[in-house]
Design an enzyme around this catalytic site. Structure first.
Site, PDB file in Angstrom:
ATOM      1  N   HIS A  32      44.977   3.142  21.404  1.00  0.00           N
ATOM      2  CA  HIS A  32      46.400   3.294  21.074  1.00  0.00           C
ATOM      3  C   HIS A  32      46.611   3.703  19.611  1.00  0.00           C
ATOM      4  O   HIS A  32      47.321   4.656  19.321  1.00  0.00           O
ATOM      5  CB  HIS A  32      47.130   1.967  21.297  1.00  0.00           C
ATOM      6  CG  HIS A  32      46.993   1.388  22.670  1.00  0.00           C
ATOM      7  ND1 HIS A  32      47.705   1.834  23.761  1.00  0.00           N
ATOM      8  CD2 HIS A  32      46.211   0.382  23.124  1.00  0.00           C
ATOM      9  CE1 HIS A  32      47.385   1.128  24.827  1.00  0.00           C
ATOM     10  NE2 HIS A  32      46.476   0.240  24.472  1.00  0.00           N
TER      11      HIS A  32
HETATM   12  O1  RIB Z   1      49.798  -2.429  22.812  1.00  0.00           O
HETATM   13  C1  RIB Z   1      48.796  -1.887  21.986  1.00  0.00           C
HETATM   14  C2  RIB Z   1      48.994  -2.302  20.564  1.00  0.00           C
HETATM   15  O2  RIB Z   1      48.948  -3.719  20.450  1.00  0.00           O
HETATM   16  C3  RIB Z   1      47.880  -1.792  19.638  1.00  0.00           C
HETATM   17  O3  RIB Z   1      48.390  -1.595  18.345  1.00  0.00           O
HETATM   18  C4  RIB Z   1      46.895  -2.933  19.644  1.00  0.00           C
HETATM   19  O4  RIB Z   1      46.106  -2.965  18.457  1.00  0.00           O
HETATM   20  C5  RIB Z   1      47.817  -4.120  19.673  1.00  0.00           C
HETATM   21  O5  RIB Z   1      48.225  -4.377  18.335  1.00  0.00           O
END
Ligand code: RIB
Ligand code: CA
Length: 305
Positions: A238
């Protein structure tokens, strides 16, 4: 190391995909980290801060100042995500100690740095507590930040509840303050990041590169992939995907939208509602990307670091 490219201030909660984002940024001449601020999220603030220091050192960024920010969400923190990132936040991968954290609070750094750096890009890849406190203390700071990119939200549902994505769900009040401010961020939601997942073969090829960065990153990604295997979606990086909006903007399709955060205390808490037809957009949303090119370029950068 000479600073080149776009100045980026990274707000993060390392976290395995945050770690990959930090390594990607250090490997990319298109951007330069002017600082890293940390926040409680995936694991507690002490751990996210130590992890940011160690990952930055691993990637050759020992000189990048790391500023610890807020230790909990505005209304108190829901549970962290140790089941996905491990109790240490890095999937149990042991890294050498990095530098020392700065004495300056992360929120103070977020208020100070935009006045010192022209056309700053603020990239937030954790819960938005630090940004909300920054904006509460001085709303005008929004006018000194060139561009804001946020990893968070899910148009078609969440990943910690059916409605909410982790970063938003951890501090919905903070997220609401950010989207009601004049920051007008680019939102990189789950709907986008899910398009750029990697699988065992990609991780195994990275491990085979054999460098300390490749071995550490692939080890962390092994843990993450195992933790989310039941979802059948692969390892979704992500945060590296969100940072890539500033490194390779040409790979992304971004559309104006009105983004609203549900802060009710019920099953909808933390949902992001996105209206692409609004006549009053308060930001934009990354809706598509050239995923094969992104994952190939990410591999190349990590392999060369
Ligand atoms: O949902 C994904 C996000 O939440 C990413 O930034 C992961 O590192 C968590 O922080
Ligand atoms: Ca994160």
């Amino acid at each position: 190391m000479a600073k080149t490219g776009k100045s980026v201030l990274l707000d993060c909660d390392p976290g395995i995909d945050d770690a990959v984002a930090i390594l990607l940024g250090l490997a990319s001449p298109e951007i330069s980290f002017v600082g890293i601020t940390t926040v409680a999220g995936n694991v507690d603030l002490g751990c996210t801060t130590e992890n940011a220091l160690r990952v930055a050192a691993l990637g050759g960024g020992l000189d990048i100042p790391v500023y610890p920010g807020c230790p909990k969400a505005i209304l108190g923190a829901p549970p962290p995500a140790a089941h996905v990132h491990g109790n240490d936040g890095l999937g149990g991968v042991r890294l050498e100690p990095g530098g020392m954290a700065q004495a300056e609070h992360g929120v103070q750094a977020l208020l100070r740095i935009p006045g010192e750096v022209e056309d700053l890009s603020l990239v937030a890849i954790g819960p938005l507590t630090n940004l909300a406190v920054m904006l509460t203390q001085e709303p005008e700071v929004a006018g000194r930040i060139g561009r804001t990119v946020i990893m968070g939200g899910g148009i078609d549902g969440g990943n910690v509840t059916p409605a909410a994505e982790f970063n938003i769900h951890f501090d919905p009040e903070a997220a609401r303050a950010v989207f009601e401010s004049r920051l007008r961020p680019v939102l990189v939601p789950l709907d986008l990041t899910r398009k750029a997942a990697v699988y065992e073969d990609w991780i195994d090829r990275l491990r085979a590169v054999g460098t300390p960065v490749a071995r550490s990153a692939s080890g962390m990604m092994d843990f993450y992939l195992e933790a989310v295997r039941h979802r059948g979606l692969g390892m979704i990086i992500h945060d590296a995907t969100a940072l890539a909006v500033e490194i390779w903007p040409e790979l992304f399709d971004v559309r104006p939208a009105r983004i609203q955060i549900v802060t009710d205390h019920g099953p909808e808490r933390g949902r992001t509602r996105v209206d692409f037809d609004s006549s009053e957009p308060n930001g934009s949303v990354a809706v598509d990307l050239d995923a094969p090119t992104f994952t190939a370029r990410l591999f190349e950068r990590l392999a060369l670091l």
